[in-house]
Design a protein around this motif. Sequence first.
Motif: not given
Length: 506
Positions: A246-253, A297-299, A302-307, A315-317
Amino acid sequence: MPHDHLTSPVAEVYDLAVVGGGINGAGIAADAAGRGLSVFLCEQDDLASHTSSASSKLIHGGLRYLEHHEFRLVREALAEREVLLAKAPHIVKPLRFVLPHRPHLRPAWMIRAGLFLYDHLGKRERLAASRGVRFGAGSPLKAGIGRGFEYSDCWVDDARLVVLNAIAAREKGAHIHTRTRCVSARRSKGLWHIHLERADGSLLSIRSRALVNAAGPWVARFIGEDLKQRSPYGIRLIQGSHIVVPRLYDGEQAYILQNEDRRIVFAIPYLERFTLIGTTDREYQGDPAQVAISSEETDYLLEVVNAHFKQQLSRADVLHSFSGVRPLCDDESDEPSAITRDYTLALAGSAGEAPLLSVFGGKLTTYRKLAEAAMKQLAPFFPKLGPSWTANAPLPGGEDFDSQSALIEALCARHDWLPTSLARRWAGSYGNRSWRLLDGVHDLTDLGEHLGAGLHAREVDYLRREEWARSSADILWRRSKLGLFMTPAQQARLEQYLHPHSAHAA
């Protein structure tokens, strides 16, 4: 010109046979047909059904390739951004990238130097220059990330880019046959004799003066198994996987995130409601048709984004994932991410023999330049070959295109019953060919059965008639991206609509 149904007992003779319906095969077929050659293209599955629809959906110079000193590739790719923005304004759009600064990974001077090169290596007319940025309290990034950089690249609907090139090829006289596998080819008396098998098991044969092997991940296997020859290059299959959340942040960037392993991961706005995250880089040994994301790969993604982001994902997202195999020319690099993304063309055939041109590597952004390079290699075999033409020719739907907003407005003005959401999606998929979908249509009921998510029977019929769509997957995941919006029941109904007499229809 050979006819379409191939019923003749004597195999037709084409100038060029192309094996592979990904971006390189479709691009070469279009370029060749536009230069006056008779062209036959076969694809064992659907157009763009493998690597070409599993990309990060970017037309980009490849900022990180500068670290590997791939200056020729980056210069060519940077210039192609402008060419493709003009050729296909309906499916290619500018995208701003934010690069959060991680001083322990790359010093600011290095990034500034890279962005300076990025701004100046290739022609840049429409795209804004790079700049430094500071992140305030309202930033979606974690509090410890206070500064970064911004630069421009482009987004593209990758599978539609392939389909539009196939349409362009067909409109120049090429014959495009999907779900048709080349089972063998051999040289005889200056021609290629090519044997093909359709999905229904029926067989056909053609002859051609030249053969292009654009089989992507199967390029080396095709040379070895189907042509019984030795491949001039090794191929390393590199798996790249993406997840949709699902959309993680606002904006078009978009965001380009640096990881501790010095790789990068993109977070890209996707279909208004989602964020696309990828890609991974790992060696792949199996059947390219069976590639799928691994739990590791999933982990990793997720790890890079969560950092980087305040909002944390689990994973539920993960709503959807896709994987592709990049067939890279083996340059004996130790790291998958360091293997060249440049393309290599191998021409085989001694004097008097029909030539074989094999395509190794390549990327979405430079497909048009690859096709021009392919035609340059084949030119000695075709003395009457026309000049290059694709740089300034719009792709189907991009003709006389002012802007997407102007087209949406015009569609809705002439058809005041047309939902704006539908006009927006059509404008971004079909461009000015949206008018063909509305020919003779007076109200919403004329679009036929609503199959879900704004997909009507008329559009499905159009995709079958004009764009080689046969299955629900062709329509939902490649011609459109509506698979993310339709329920299983709606998807089953679409399959039933497509195949009403099938035993598998729900």
